[in-house]
Design a protein around this motif. Structure first.
Motif, PDB file in Angstrom:
ATOM      1  N   PHE A 244       0.682  -1.413  -0.210  1.00 59.56           N
ATOM      2  CA  PHE A 244       0.232   0.141  -0.036  1.00 59.56           C
ATOM      3  C   PHE A 244       0.525   0.942  -0.333  1.00 59.56           C
ATOM      4  N   GLY A 245       1.498   1.058   0.920  1.00 53.80           N
ATOM      5  CA  GLY A 245       2.730   2.600   0.749  1.00 53.80           C
ATOM      6  C   GLY A 245       3.265   2.980  -0.559  1.00 53.80           C
ATOM      7  N   ARG A 246       3.414   1.555  -1.426  1.00 54.52           N
ATOM      8  CA  ARG A 246       4.196   1.842  -3.025  1.00 54.52           C
ATOM      9  C   ARG A 246       3.340   2.874  -3.744  1.00 54.52           C
ATOM     10  N   SER A 247       2.284   2.762  -3.609  1.00 49.81           N
ATOM     11  CA  SER A 247       1.051   3.473  -4.556  1.00 49.81           C
ATOM     12  C   SER A 247       1.224   4.673  -3.450  1.00 49.81           C
ATOM     13  N   LEU A 248       1.669   4.995  -2.374  1.00 51.56           N
ATOM     14  CA  LEU A 248       1.728   6.592  -2.415  1.00 51.56           C
ATOM     15  C   LEU A 248       2.246   7.651  -2.146  1.00 51.56           C
ATOM     16  N   ARG A 249       1.852   9.125  -2.769  1.00 53.20           N
ATOM     17  CA  ARG A 249       3.048   9.908  -2.983  1.00 53.20           C
ATOM     18  C   ARG A 249       3.536  10.931  -1.730  1.00 53.20           C
ATOM     19  N   TRP A 250       4.769  11.266  -1.230  1.00 55.08           N
ATOM     20  CA  TRP A 250       5.623  11.819  -0.391  1.00 55.08           C
ATOM     21  C   TRP A 250       4.735  13.287  -0.237  1.00 55.08           C
ATOM     22  N   THR A 251       3.401  13.804  -0.759  1.00 57.19           N
ATOM     23  CA  THR A 251       2.862  14.499   0.047  1.00 57.19           C
ATOM     24  C   THR A 251       1.480  14.442   0.260  1.00 57.19           C
ATOM     25  N   ASP A 252       1.102  12.797   0.024  1.00 58.03           N
ATOM     26  CA  ASP A 252       0.179  12.480   0.226  1.00 58.03           C
ATOM     27  C   ASP A 252       0.013  13.024   2.165  1.00 58.03           C
ATOM     28  N   GLU A 253      -1.149  13.021   2.920  1.00 57.32           N
ATOM     29  CA  GLU A 253      -1.311  13.039   4.099  1.00 57.32           C
ATOM     30  C   GLU A 253      -2.003  12.010   4.077  1.00 57.32           C
ATOM     31  N   VAL A 254      -2.310  11.081   5.561  1.00 58.88           N
ATOM     32  CA  VAL A 254      -2.356   9.528   5.465  1.00 58.88           C
ATOM     33  C   VAL A 254      -3.188   9.783   7.059  1.00 58.88           C
ATOM     34  N   VAL A 255      -4.383   9.995   7.523  1.00 60.10           N
ATOM     35  CA  VAL A 255      -5.115   9.673   8.922  1.00 60.10           C
ATOM     36  C   VAL A 255      -5.484   8.326   9.401  1.00 60.10           C
ATOM     37  N   VAL A 256      -4.542   8.411  10.216  1.00 60.47           N
ATOM     38  CA  VAL A 256      -4.687   6.825  10.897  1.00 60.47           C
ATOM     39  C   VAL A 256      -5.792   6.543  12.119  1.00 60.47           C
ATOM     40  N   GLU A 257      -6.287   5.521  11.948  1.00 62.85           N
ATOM     41  CA  GLU A 257      -7.943   5.547  13.109  1.00 62.85           C
ATOM     42  C   GLU A 257      -6.508   4.823  14.230  1.00 62.85           C
ATOM     43  N   ALA A 258      -6.613   5.335  15.778  1.00 65.28           N
ATOM     44  CA  ALA A 258      -5.520   5.129  16.167  1.00 65.28           C
ATOM     45  C   ALA A 258      -6.619   4.241  17.637  1.00 65.28           C
TER      46      ALA A 258
END
Length: 79
Positions: A40-54
């Motif tokens: 999944f990380g390989r599909s992301l961009r360095w400009t992306d913002e990711v919000v992760v459930e705690a």
């Protein structure tokens, strides 16, 4: 172009949504394994913002994804 990815984390998988260009769309599911998160990380961009459930799995997600995205957010409290 700003892109925000939200992750709803479960024990064995996570569901993702993406907000981009004013539109929210389902981005699929990823297995909560190291190889699944790395893929999944390989599909992301360095400009992306990711919000992760705690949740209990949040630390693993942060370890794998934080090096590949611009910002990773784990909310600790909702009001």
């Amino acid at each position: 172009m700003r892109r925000v990815i939200g992750m709803d984390i479960h024990r064995t998988f996570a569901e993702m949504v993406v907000w981009e260009d004013g539109q929210l769309r389902h981005h699929g599911r990823v297995d909560m394994t190291r190889s699944g998160l790395e893929g999944f990380g390989r599909s992301l961009r360095w400009t992306d913002e990711v919000v992760v459930e705690a949740t209990g799995n949040a630390k693993a997600v942060v370890r794998v994804l934080s090096p590949v995205v611009g910002r990773l957010i784990v909310p600790t409290q909702c009001k």
